[in-house]
Enzyme design. Structure first.
Site, mmCIF file in Angstrom:
data_model
loop_
_atom_site.group_PDB
_atom_site.id
_atom_site.type_symbol
_atom_site.label_atom_id
_atom_site.label_comp_id
_atom_site.label_asym_id
_atom_site.label_seq_id
_atom_site.Cartn_x
_atom_site.Cartn_y
_atom_site.Cartn_z
ATOM 1 N N HIS A 127 0.849 -1.208 0.000
ATOM 2 C CA HIS A 127 0.000 0.000 0.000
ATOM 3 C C HIS A 127 0.878 1.250 0.000
ATOM 4 O O HIS A 127 0.657 2.179 -0.788
ATOM 5 C CB HIS A 127 -0.910 -0.022 1.235
ATOM 6 N N GLU A 128 1.891 1.283 0.886
ATOM 7 C CA GLU A 128 2.768 2.455 0.963
ATOM 8 C C GLU A 128 3.523 2.673 -0.348
ATOM 9 O O GLU A 128 3.678 3.813 -0.804
ATOM 10 C CB GLU A 128 3.760 2.296 2.126
ATOM 11 N N GLU A 171 -5.679 7.132 -0.794
ATOM 12 C CA GLU A 171 -5.654 5.916 0.022
ATOM 13 C C GLU A 171 -6.363 4.769 -0.684
ATOM 14 O O GLU A 171 -5.878 3.630 -0.684
ATOM 15 C CB GLU A 171 -6.295 6.180 1.383
#
Length: 487
Positions: free
Chosen positions: A349-350, A429
């Site tokens: 995700h990062e 996000e």
């Protein structure tokens, strides 16, 4: 650009400002601040209603989060919400009182007296003393609230790991570091405004951009280690998995660190930093299920053990520790933190943020906003009624103009900008989650998000309006639903 400033100064909004009285300006600023306070309290009341009524684990999380953990999260978030409402009420009363009592010019006058006593003079030096006194006043006023938040709210729910001595040293260190960084910047800002001529706003923006890039470069290497211990992630399965993911994405990973966040709090996180081909990844030790500290004899641990020992009654000092319970007293079937596979899913995700240039996009948006802010400041900072409204009389110090315009006059625009940035962040996000999903980490990422929600006692149920206003990250249930969708 100069013609733009001239046009701004001649628009109907600024012509209207020149026609209203000094007190009308001050009252308008106070009314807007109170309106925002009331709006946010309305949102908080909506969320507290959700917290009071949602007493069962949502169907989407049934079996993933225990009813005991769900209840703990509910009570923790009620406590936090009530504390924040009390703090916000105090802040609006205090800030309104400061405006009506002309505290800002009083601090400015005190700075002048200090310089005369020290046989110095000059607006730049006075501006530095003014900011020093303002920071000191803000720190002293905020200290009781910080103490209560740390040693009452956070400690009551098992998150605080700090001793009183560590807390005091941490606050003092943070204050000193902040002054060492901010005071030279303040001096340079005042100098640029005074000496920059008609185009000072452009030079000011360039200076702030350079400072931001410089601080983003040196902060992780030289400033952050002053507060937390950073340890290279040792060789092993997790390191190999992270390096394999970085190589797969051509992420220029140079160093992998674990930060000892557990000496401060039980909350967990992960992030990356660095420019160009010099990236670092940082994992909080509280994120790692299998992380064991290599040094247990730290000064902080000794100090904490002594304080806990002294705080116990004599009859309890020889008791054996309770078994099979975590720090909050709940019997648990797993360690806190994520497995190696789940940690890699979190990093997918990062790295999605990196792959889709989210950091760069954020910097661009912030810099455009900063330039616009300085352009408007250039059109307004010589407008004397603004200074008179805040009690400055005929004097127009640059640093006071910055505080008045950027913090108070610009408040409506800043509020709108904050909402738009929150919306953009939530979109980023979701995109980063989808990036992890495309790499094949959907199931592991969902499991990690649920574990982190449970470990941090984040409440998974939110009022939509409250969440849209406050949350830069979408709530858990929305993220799980997005990950669940088929392509």
């Amino acid at each position: 650009m100069l013609s733009v400033i001239t046009w701004l100064a001649d628009t109907s909004v600024f012509r209207y400002l020149r026609t209203v009285s000094d007190l009308s300006i001050l009252y308008a600023i106070i009314v807007f601040a109170v309106a925002i306070f009331l709006w946010e309290e309305y949102l908080a009341s909506r969320q507290r209603k959700v917290l009071q009524t949602a007493q069962k684990v949502p169907a989407d999380l049934d079996g993933a989060i225990s009813s005991e953990t769900f209840e703990k999260a509910r009570l923790y978030n009620i406590d936090k919400s009530l504390f924040e409402s009390c703090h916000n009420l105090f802040e609006i009363i205090l800030s309104t009182s400061f405006l009506l009592l002309n505290v800002l010019p009083l601090v400015w006058s005190l700075s002048a007296h200090t310089l005369r006593w020290a046989e110095y003079d000059g607006e730049i030096k006075q501006s530095m003393v003014f900011m020093l006194y303002s920071s000191l006043l803000s720190t002293v006023i905020g200290l009781p609230w910080s103490l209560y938040s740390t040693f009452a709210v956070e400690q009551r729910h098992g998150f605080n790991k700090q001793t009183l001595g560590f807390f005091a040293k941490d606050k003092l260190k943070a204050f000193l570091v902040n002054q060492l960084i901010s005071l030279p910047i303040v001096a340079m800002i005042v100098y640029i405004v005074k000496a920059g001529g008609d185009y000072f706003f452009l030079y000011l923006w360039l200076f702030c951009f350079v400072v931001l890039m410089f601080l983003m470069t040196i902060y992780p290497e030289f400033i952050a280690p002053l507060f937390d211990k950073y340890t290279p992630l040792p060789e092993g399965e997790l390191r190999e998995m992270i390096e394999a993911l970085a190589a797969r994405l051509h992420f220029p990973l140079k160093k992998l660190y674990v930060v000892e966040g557990s000496k401060r709090s039980a909350h967990s996180n992960a992030y990356f930093y660095g420019f160009f081909n010099n990236k670092r990844i940082v994992l909080f030790d509280t994120l790692l299920e299998d992380w064991e500290k290599t040094e247990n004899d730290t000064d902080e641990k000794k100090e904490k053990d002594m304080e806990e020992k002294d705080a116990k009654p004599e009859s309890a000092k020889d008791e054996k520790p309770k078994s099979a319970k975590d720090e909050s007293g709940e019997r648990t079937g797993r360690k806190k933190g994520c497995s190696n596979e789940e940690v890699v899913a979190v990093l997918s995700h990062e790295l999605g943020h990196w792959s889709m240039n989210h950091v760069f996009k954020n910097i661009v948006v912030i810099q455009i906003n900063l330039l616009l802010t300085f352009v408007v400041f250039a059109a307004l900072y010589r407008y004397q009624p603004l200074y008179r409204a805040f009690g400055f009389g005929q004097s127009m110090p640059v640093i006071a103009g910055l505080v008045i315009i950027l913090q108070h006059v610009f408040a409506p625009y800043s509020t709108l900008f904050s909402v738009l940035v929150t919306m953009m962040s939530r979109r980023f996000e979701f995109q980063a989650d989808q990036f992890g999903k495309q790499l094949g980490y959907a199931a592991l990422l969902k499991a990690a998000l649920i574990k982190l929600t449970a470990d941090n006692l984040s409440f998974p149920v939110y009022d939509r309006l409250y969440s849209a206003w406050h949350h830069s990250h979408p709530p858990l249930l929305q993220r799980l639903a997005a990950l669940q969708k088929t392509e």
